[in-house]
Design an enzyme around this catalytic site. Structure first.
Site, PDB file in Angstrom:
ATOM      1  N   GLU A 235      37.187  52.375  27.964  1.00 35.64           N
ATOM      2  CA  GLU A 235      38.478  52.341  28.652  1.00 35.64           C
ATOM      3  C   GLU A 235      39.603  52.092  27.649  1.00 35.64           C
ATOM      4  OE1 GLU A 235      39.533  49.946  32.422  1.00 35.64           O
ATOM      5  OE2 GLU A 235      40.775  49.061  30.839  1.00 35.64           O
TER       6      GLU A 235
ATOM      7  N   LYS B 143      52.630  50.947  24.220  1.00 37.97           N
ATOM      8  CA  LYS B 143      54.054  50.857  24.566  1.00 37.97           C
ATOM      9  C   LYS B 143      54.950  51.724  23.669  1.00 37.97           C
ATOM     10  CE  LYS B 143      54.529  46.568  27.027  1.00 37.97           C
ATOM     11  NZ  LYS B 143      53.185  45.950  26.992  1.00 37.97           N
TER      12      LYS B 143
ATOM     13  N   HIS C  58      43.010  56.484  35.916  1.00 40.59           N
ATOM     14  CA  HIS C  58      43.178  55.478  36.960  1.00 40.59           C
ATOM     15  C   HIS C  58      44.411  55.862  37.773  1.00 40.59           C
ATOM     16  CE1 HIS C  58      40.986  52.051  34.611  1.00 40.59           C
ATOM     17  NE2 HIS C  58      40.469  53.238  34.350  1.00 40.59           N
TER      18      HIS C  58
ATOM     19  N   GLY D 171      45.698  48.776  42.944  1.00 35.60           N
ATOM     20  CA  GLY D 171      46.637  48.403  41.882  1.00 35.60           C
ATOM     21  C   GLY D 171      47.036  46.955  41.987  1.00 35.60           C
ATOM     22  N   ASP D 172      47.451  46.433  40.841  1.00 36.20           N
ATOM     23  CA  ASP D 172      47.982  45.070  40.801  1.00 36.20           C
ATOM     24  C   ASP D 172      49.440  45.107  41.222  1.00 36.20           C
ATOM     25  OD1 ASP D 172      45.748  43.662  39.971  1.00 36.20           O
ATOM     26  OD2 ASP D 172      46.025  44.316  37.893  1.00 36.20           O
TER      27      ASP D 172
ATOM     28  N   PRO E 200      40.154  38.681  42.867  1.00 34.48           N
ATOM     29  CA  PRO E 200      40.913  37.454  42.600  1.00 34.48           C
ATOM     30  C   PRO E 200      41.692  36.934  43.821  1.00 34.48           C
ATOM     31  CG  PRO E 200      41.295  39.063  40.847  1.00 34.48           C
ATOM     32  CD  PRO E 200      40.359  39.694  41.830  1.00 34.48           C
ATOM     33  N   ASP E 201      42.121  37.842  44.699  1.00 33.63           N
ATOM     34  CA  ASP E 201      42.882  37.403  45.891  1.00 33.63           C
ATOM     35  C   ASP E 201      42.061  36.483  46.793  1.00 33.63           C
ATOM     36  OD1 ASP E 201      44.950  38.921  45.039  1.00 33.63           O
ATOM     37  OD2 ASP E 201      44.832  40.440  46.645  1.00 33.63           O
TER      38      ASP E 201
ATOM     39  N   TRP F 249      46.333  52.948  34.599  1.00 33.55           N
ATOM     40  CA  TRP F 249      47.625  53.239  35.224  1.00 33.55           C
ATOM     41  C   TRP F 249      48.365  51.905  35.191  1.00 33.55           C
ATOM     42  CZ3 TRP F 249      49.207  57.946  37.027  1.00 33.55           C
ATOM     43  CH2 TRP F 249      50.277  57.994  37.909  1.00 33.55           C
TER      44      TRP F 249
HETATM   45  C1  FAD Z   1      37.511  48.893  36.776  1.00 30.21           C
HETATM   46  C2  FAD Z   1      38.902  48.451  37.133  1.00 30.21           C
HETATM   47  C3  FAD Z   1      39.992  49.162  36.661  1.00 30.21           C
HETATM   48  C4  FAD Z   1      41.294  48.786  36.994  1.00 30.21           C
HETATM   49  N1  FAD Z   1      42.350  49.530  36.524  1.00 30.21           N
HETATM   50  C5  FAD Z   1      43.613  49.217  36.906  1.00 30.21           C
HETATM   51  C6  FAD Z   1      44.738  50.018  36.525  1.00 30.21           C
HETATM   52  O1  FAD Z   1      44.588  51.003  35.811  1.00 30.21           O
HETATM   53  N2  FAD Z   1      45.971  49.653  36.948  1.00 30.21           N
HETATM   54  C7  FAD Z   1      46.181  48.568  37.749  1.00 30.21           C
HETATM   55  O2  FAD Z   1      47.316  48.311  38.123  1.00 30.21           O
HETATM   56  N3  FAD Z   1      45.133  47.805  38.123  1.00 30.21           N
HETATM   57  C8  FAD Z   1      43.875  48.098  37.730  1.00 30.21           C
HETATM   58  N4  FAD Z   1      42.819  47.305  38.132  1.00 30.21           N
HETATM   59  C9  FAD Z   1      43.070  46.124  38.924  1.00 30.21           C
HETATM   60  C10 FAD Z   1      43.157  46.449  40.417  1.00 30.21           C
HETATM   61  O3  FAD Z   1      44.172  47.341  40.690  1.00 30.21           O
HETATM   62  C11 FAD Z   1      43.402  45.156  41.130  1.00 30.21           C
HETATM   63  O4  FAD Z   1      42.302  44.325  41.050  1.00 30.21           O
HETATM   64  C12 FAD Z   1      43.872  45.311  42.553  1.00 30.21           C
HETATM   65  O5  FAD Z   1      44.318  44.039  42.980  1.00 30.21           O
HETATM   66  C13 FAD Z   1      42.790  45.787  43.486  1.00 30.21           C
HETATM   67  O6  FAD Z   1      42.539  47.116  43.370  1.00 30.21           O
HETATM   68  P1  FAD Z   1      41.294  47.754  44.138  1.00 30.21           P
HETATM   69  O7  FAD Z   1      41.365  49.207  44.001  1.00 30.21           O
HETATM   70  O8  FAD Z   1      40.080  47.084  43.755  1.00 30.21           O
HETATM   71  O9  FAD Z   1      41.745  47.385  45.582  1.00 30.21           O
HETATM   72  P2  FAD Z   1      41.120  47.665  46.961  1.00 30.21           P
HETATM   73  O10 FAD Z   1      39.740  48.123  46.843  1.00 30.21           O
HETATM   74  O11 FAD Z   1      42.027  48.530  47.736  1.00 30.21           O
HETATM   75  O12 FAD Z   1      41.098  46.202  47.545  1.00 30.21           O
HETATM   76  C14 FAD Z   1      42.006  45.166  47.193  1.00 30.21           C
HETATM   77  C15 FAD Z   1      41.684  43.903  47.936  1.00 30.21           C
HETATM   78  O13 FAD Z   1      42.022  44.039  49.272  1.00 30.21           O
HETATM   79  C16 FAD Z   1      40.888  43.871  50.110  1.00 30.21           C
HETATM   80  N5  FAD Z   1      40.987  44.898  51.158  1.00 30.21           N
HETATM   81  C17 FAD Z   1      41.827  45.942  51.140  1.00 30.21           C
HETATM   82  N6  FAD Z   1      41.691  46.664  52.252  1.00 30.21           N
HETATM   83  C18 FAD Z   1      40.734  46.082  52.945  1.00 30.21           C
HETATM   84  C19 FAD Z   1      40.148  46.363  54.177  1.00 30.21           C
HETATM   85  N7  FAD Z   1      40.521  47.426  54.894  1.00 30.21           N
HETATM   86  N8  FAD Z   1      39.189  45.543  54.602  1.00 30.21           N
HETATM   87  C20 FAD Z   1      38.806  44.479  53.887  1.00 30.21           C
HETATM   88  N9  FAD Z   1      39.357  44.158  52.719  1.00 30.21           N
HETATM   89  C21 FAD Z   1      40.296  44.943  52.272  1.00 30.21           C
HETATM   90  C22 FAD Z   1      39.711  44.101  49.212  1.00 30.21           C
HETATM   91  O14 FAD Z   1      38.561  43.470  49.675  1.00 30.21           O
HETATM   92  C23 FAD Z   1      40.215  43.500  47.946  1.00 30.21           C
HETATM   93  O15 FAD Z   1      40.153  42.117  48.023  1.00 30.21           O
HETATM   94  C24 FAD Z   1      41.503  47.646  37.820  1.00 30.21           C
HETATM   95  C25 FAD Z   1      40.399  46.910  38.278  1.00 30.21           C
HETATM   96  C26 FAD Z   1      39.128  47.311  37.937  1.00 30.21           C
HETATM   97  C27 FAD Z   1      37.954  46.505  38.431  1.00 30.21           C
END
Ligand code: FAD
Length: 593
Positions: A23, A28, A83, A114-115, A158-159, A55
């Site tokens: 990855e 910047k 991403h 996304g974060d 983390p949430d 992303w």
């Molecule tokens: C491999 C990897 C790569 C990453 N790359 C990036 C990146 O490029 N850019 C970036 O900004 N961030 C990145 N992140 C971080 C990620 O965007 C954050 O952790 C973000 O807060 C959660 O994204 P997610 O797609 O896992 O979220 P989701 O899978 O959509 O879920 C987020 C949270 O909400 C809960 N949730 C959402 N909807 C529901 C539902 N319907 N029912 C129950 N629970 C729900 C989930 O359980 C989880 O706790 C990455 C994380 C990982 C593990």
């Protein structure tokens, strides 16, 4: 190709084969981007199954991520996963990103919520946007085109981690949600970083219990420095096992020791994971190469001296040109230029050069002479010296062939190809005589296809090639060589000057296969040819390099630049093939000239 297919193909060929990936994140600055690409070039020779690019938080790097993805897939030729997040992304922007990468032949997306943007604690859905990865509607909009990967959290997202604890209910909800993401089209899961391998293995087991059957790829982040490690694990709320704290505490101010420990720890974690039967590893490189490569070397997954090539040039990954397996030899040291000049082709040659020789090459533009700044700097250091006469020029070419210079205006590569070292003394000699070589290959008569110098195509086959030389020389030297060639009927040549004056002992339509390979249960593969029509196209680029690649590095009006332009005007570009790949020695033809 989709990442899931790569993982499945690897397992089908060899159940013990380990698939690894890297990855990267968008740097910047422009210099940072240049450096990243140089690093990536060095890393992809080890054949990762794919590389991904993040992303930026809050969509902050959207345009850059798109641009880098395109260059990764099409110029570096590594299978690329982009991403994509929902943060600050109205639906039109998401669609724009997806249709852009689709048009660039990229097939893999890591679909994420996304974060939150910097300075914001909680994720808030943008107006007209999506709330979670599940919503990204990739399948609904694009059917089966994209391979979709989703994120998994072995310790819980983390949430839902409160004071380092996740309730059982929250953990189960997370797993159930992950299953929804997989059911909605997620084909592969990549996990958040972790340092307690048992937690990861339990997570995999828990996923299997609820019917998640897809590959779960562990995300491994080598510890590169102590502060970064503490910041990252704090942000992700990652558990740090006591033994890691105990090992790091006494060395935390010694960066080298921390790095060495990071490599040791990463290696041990991977060993345990691989021993459990999981055959995929994803390395969060943080845009650094040493630790990730050291871990893979410790695991015996890569070896510096054993870099395998599937073809003599890097095979494209763009879905529209994956079948391409024949190219003219002329661009061997400028593969990116070749890709850019053929990007508009509707079909790429496969099996035989055939009719593709009629396909029109894209126009020569300044793009073909653009170089990363670091490369320009190296050329300045190595090639910009006062040139009193042509012998000073001969000497530069000779030094490059002897490996004393790393850069050449005619090459995008760093240094010589391994096979060139077989003939570099002879090359050095003819360069000193004024045959200024820019491309070559030694004759090979049935070397094993996994030979570290001339091999390609993997083990089990045999490779062959005709000796090839391409050089600039004065008209007088060309005349002398043409005379000599009369006594060597198996030498075929084409010579052309900047204005198109042409001499040759082959027909305009003769296509000469100069590299071929014989493999078990396969037709003969002939990846490199010499073709007069392409040579005519290439000669413009080769001649232009005298001015746009070299002379322009001097101040305007500099006498050295004028000398280079004179050479450009007067010299011929010559392509010479020795068709006797068994007993031939083409350097004999240069004796006494
Ligand atoms: C491999 C990897 C790569 C990453 N790359 C990036 C990146 O490029 N850019 C970036 O900004 N961030 C990145 N992140 C971080 C990620 O965007 C954050 O952790 C973000 O807060 C959660 O994204 P997610 O797609 O896992 O979220 P989701 O899978 O959509 O879920 C987020 C949270 O909400 C809960 N949730 C959402 N909807 C529901 C539902 N319907 N029912 C129950 N629970 C729900 C989930 O359980 C989880 O706790 C990455 C994380 C990982 C593990």
């Amino acid at each position: 190709m989709k990442v899931i297919e790569k993982i499945r193909d690897a397992a089908a060929n060899d159940a013990n084969r380990v698939v690894f990936s890297f990855e990267f994140f968008p740097p910047k600055t422009e210099d940072g981007v240049d450096n990243l690409f140089e690093r990536m070039e060095r890393m992809v020779v080890h054949n990762p199954s794919f590389c991904d690019i993040t992303w930026g938080a809050g969509g902050s790097t959207a345009d850059l991520t798109l641009e880098i993805s395109n260059r990764m897939q099409n110029m570096v030729c590594v299978e690329t996963m982009m991403h994509l997040t929902c943060t600050n992304m109205p639906v039109e922007k998401i669609d724009n990103a997806l249709s852009t990468i689709k048009s660039k032949g990229i097939q893999n997306v890591l679909a994420l919520r996304g974060d939150p943007p910097h300075g914001q604690d909680k994720f808030v859905k943008v107006e007209g946007g999506f709330a979670c990865a599940l919503d990204l509607h990739i399948r609904a909009q694009y059917g089966d085109y994209f391979g979709i990967t989703v994120a998994g959290y072995p310790e819980g997202h983390p949430d839902v981690i409160q004071n380092g604890v996740v309730t059982e209910e929250a953990y189960e909800n997370e797993l159930a949600y992950l299953k929804k993401k997989v059911d909605a089209g997620g084909e592969v899961i990549i996990t958040q970083l972790f340092y307690d391998t048992d937690i990861f293995l339990k997570f995999v087991n828990d996923c299997r219990q609820i019917g998640i059957t897809c590959p779960i790829v562990p995300g491994i982040m080598p510890i590169n420095n102590y502060k970064g490690f503490i910041r990252m694990t704090g942000f992700c709320k990652t558990k740090i096992p006591d033994e890691i704290t105990a090992a790091l505490d006494p060395i935390k101010d010694n960066e080298e020791a921390v790095k060495a420990y990071g490599i040791h720890l990463g290696t041990e974690m991977c060993k345990k994971i691989l021993a459990s039967g999981i055959k995929t590893l994803h390395l969060y490189t943080l845009n650094m190469e040493k630790s990730a490569l050291a871990i893979l070397m410790n695991l015996g997954l890569i070896e510096e001296s054993k870099i395998s090539r599937s073809l003599p040039w890097r095979r494209p990954t763009n879905i529209f040109r994956v079948k391409e397996d024949v190219r003219p030899i002329f661009w061997a040291n400028r593969p990116k230029s070749y890709i850019s000049r053929t990007i508009g082709w509707e079909q790429y040659p496969n099996g035989r050069w055939g009719d593709s020789r009629n396909a029109s090459y894209g126009a020569l533009t300044d793009y073909q002479f653009m170089r990363p700044r670091s490369r320009d700097k190296k050329l300045h250091e190595e090639w910009v010296v006062p040139l009193k006469n042509v012998t000073d020029i001969y000497e530069k070419f000779m030094k490059f062939c002897l490996g004393k210079l790393r850069s050449s205006p005619w090459s995008e590569l760093d240094g010589l190809q391994p096979e060139t070292k077989i003939i570099n003394e002879q090359l050095g000699n003819i360069n000193l005589k004024g045959f200024l070589t820019i491309n070559s290959q030694p004759a090979v008569n049935g070397a094993k296809s996994d030979s570290p110098t001339v091999g390609w195509g993997g083990p089990g086959g045999y490779v062959y090639q005709k000796a090839y030389l391409e050089f600039f020389c004065s008209p007088q030297k060309l005349n002398a060589l043409v005379e000599k060639c009369k006594s060597f009927p198996l030498l075929t040549y084409m010579a052309v000057n900047k204005d198109g004056t042409w001499f040759s002992n082959v027909n305009q339509t003769d296509v000469n296969a100069v590299t071929w390979g014989v493999f078990p249960a396969k037709e003969i593969i002939q990846p490199t040819i010499v073709d007069p029509a392409s040579f005519i196209v290439w000669k413009d680029e080769a001649f232009e390099t005298w001015s746009k690649g070299w002379a322009k590095l001097y101040p305007e009006g500099d006498p050295s630049a004028k000398l280079l332009e004179e050479v450009q005007r007067n010299y011929f570009l010559v392509s010479l093939v020795d068709n006797d790949y068994i007993n031939g020695d083409m350097f004999v033809a240069f004796k006494d000239i």
